[in-house]
Design an enzyme around this catalytic site. Structure first.
Site, mmCIF file in Angstrom:
data_model
loop_
_atom_site.group_PDB
_atom_site.id
_atom_site.type_symbol
_atom_site.label_atom_id
_atom_site.label_comp_id
_atom_site.label_asym_id
_atom_site.label_seq_id
_atom_site.Cartn_x
_atom_site.Cartn_y
_atom_site.Cartn_z
ATOM 1 N N ASP A 22 -2.157 4.007 -4.315
ATOM 2 C CA ASP A 22 -2.863 3.085 -3.424
ATOM 3 C C ASP A 22 -2.204 1.713 -3.356
ATOM 4 O O ASP A 22 -1.908 1.217 -2.277
ATOM 5 C CB ASP A 22 -4.333 2.934 -3.827
ATOM 6 C CG ASP A 22 -5.122 2.175 -2.765
ATOM 7 O OD1 ASP A 22 -4.906 2.433 -1.565
ATOM 8 O OD2 ASP A 22 -5.941 1.320 -3.135
ATOM 9 N N GLY A 76 2.375 5.318 4.656
ATOM 10 C CA GLY A 76 1.840 6.002 5.826
ATOM 11 C C GLY A 76 0.410 5.587 6.078
ATOM 12 O O GLY A 76 -0.243 4.957 5.231
ATOM 13 N N HIS A 84 0.847 -1.187 0.000
ATOM 14 C CA HIS A 84 0.000 0.000 0.000
ATOM 15 C C HIS A 84 0.889 1.245 0.000
ATOM 16 O O HIS A 84 1.913 1.291 0.678
ATOM 17 C CB HIS A 84 -0.909 0.012 1.234
ATOM 18 C CG HIS A 84 -2.048 -0.956 1.147
ATOM 19 N ND1 HIS A 84 -3.013 -0.878 0.177
ATOM 20 C CD2 HIS A 84 -2.364 -2.023 1.912
ATOM 21 C CE1 HIS A 84 -3.880 -1.861 0.349
ATOM 22 N NE2 HIS A 84 -3.501 -2.577 1.391
ATOM 23 N N LYS A 103 -0.688 11.102 1.810
ATOM 24 C CA LYS A 103 0.156 10.508 0.764
ATOM 25 C C LYS A 103 -0.237 10.998 -0.632
ATOM 26 O O LYS A 103 0.618 11.400 -1.428
ATOM 27 C CB LYS A 103 0.076 8.981 0.823
ATOM 28 C CG LYS A 103 0.549 8.373 2.127
ATOM 29 C CD LYS A 103 0.554 6.864 2.064
ATOM 30 C CE LYS A 103 -0.834 6.275 1.858
ATOM 31 N NZ LYS A 103 -1.731 6.516 3.008
ATOM 32 N N ARG A 127 18.614 12.643 15.115
ATOM 33 C CA ARG A 127 18.895 13.873 14.390
ATOM 34 C C ARG A 127 20.124 13.756 13.500
ATOM 35 O O ARG A 127 20.231 14.424 12.481
ATOM 36 C CB ARG A 127 19.057 15.025 15.379
ATOM 37 C CG ARG A 127 17.797 15.294 16.174
ATOM 38 C CD ARG A 127 17.970 16.410 17.164
ATOM 39 N NE ARG A 127 18.237 17.670 16.497
ATOM 40 C CZ ARG A 127 18.446 18.823 17.155
ATOM 41 N NH1 ARG A 127 18.442 18.827 18.472
ATOM 42 N NH2 ARG A 127 18.677 19.927 16.491
#
Length: 317
Positions: free
Chosen positions: A185, A161, A146, A167, A253
């Site tokens: 999709d 996501g 997906h 998206k 980071r």
């Protein structure tokens, strides 16, 4: 999603390649239903006469000039014995290359055993190249994922996501910035090489992108032919996440540890981008791709920063 093995029958192979490879179906049409799959992937090549070119583990056998000259030089029981030995290997199909004449006994045995027998005017090396590529593509292990799959700066990028994270809106913005849509999709991924996954769009949803509030859009009609692409190799995964899903601990980071996601046994580099109001996600995706390209060329900004920091510390001491 569940992994699947590709499937193709001998008859399908013939219809797909007959014109391109000048194939003629000489005998054995009853065996057109025979399937080619990865079921016998690790079977060794079966030595027959001289060197028989072993195209694929599921036994599509190409006979070239050397083999045919050998057969033409035999007669009577010796010829029948060689032919029987060839067919005893339960081949899915046989292709006689170089326009070589097909012996009657080869034709008759193919008909009797229901083994598809083809002939072609092309050289065996050309046939094997095309057949090998076709079988690798058709029989590759595959799965579905997906997400939205795009070509960004020439690289295949899968955006993943949760539902509603944005998206499709991000994909639409990337298309307006000159990048190309492959699939929305659902993307079908094929394991076409040891370290390569090829992404394709299911035919039913090709060219379409669903955006909340706008509905289903035809990207090809809206933005032109250059806004879409049929397939692309997957090189990077971008996962859109809510900041609370990562937390302070998850925010690395310096990106000192590369993140990857394994699909069909291939480790794909992965970047997680927190979604928040005011963030320009399209720019962030573009930069993530540029940064990945630099890393693939041996340029790592994190390592450069650490070295510079260490040099500054050494100077201070």
């Amino acid at each position: 999603m569940d992994n699947q093995l590709g499937y193709v029958s001998v008859e399908t192979l013939f219809h797909d390649l007959a014109e391109q490879l000048s194939l003629q179906w000489v005998a054995g049409r009853a065996g057109g239903h025979r399937s080619l799959s990865f079921g016998a992937l690790h079977k060794p090549a079966l030595a027959l006469i001289g060197h028989l070119n072993f195209v694929h583990p599921n036994r599509v056998q190409v006979l070239d000039c050397d083999e045919m000259n050998y057969l033409h030089g035999l007669s009577g029981p010796s010829l029948q014995e060689a032919i029987d030995h060839l067919f005893s290997n339960e081949l899915a199909a046989i292709v006689v290359s170089n326009g070589e004449p097909v012996p009657a006994v080869l034709r008759q045995t193919a008909e009797r055993t229901g083994t598809p027998l083809f002939s072609s005017t092309l050289a065996s090396t050309i046939l094997m190249s095309y057949l090998g590529h076709y079988l690798n593509q058709s029989l590759a292990e595959m799965t579905s994922q997906h997400g939205v799959f795009l070509e960004v700066l020439g690289m295949g990028v899968l955006i993943k996501g949760d539902a509603g994270v944005g998206k499709s809106e991000l994909a639409l913005e990337l298309v307006t910035r000159g990048h190309r849509l492959v699939a929305d999709d659902v993307v079908e991924l094929k394991h076409v090489a040891p370290d390569t996954l090829e992404g394709n769009c299911p035919a039913l949803i090709r060219d379409f992108l669903e955006v909340r509030g706008l509905g289903i859009l035809n990207i090809r009609f809206l933005f032109g032919e250059t806004a879409v692409k049929l397939q692309k190799n997957l090189r990077l995964i971008v996962e859109l996440v809510h900041p609370q899903e990562i937390g302070e601990v998850g925010l690395n980071r310096l990106d000192m540890v590369a993140s990857t996601e394994t699909i069909l046994g291939v480790a794909i580099p992965k970047v997680r981008i927190p979604v928040a109001a005011g963030r320009n996600l399209a720019v962030l995706v573009e930069v993530a791709v540029r940064n990945h390209i630099l890393k693939s060329r041996g340029i790592n900004p994190v390592e450069q920063f650490i070295k510079r920091q260490q040099a500054a510390i050494d100077e201070g001491n």
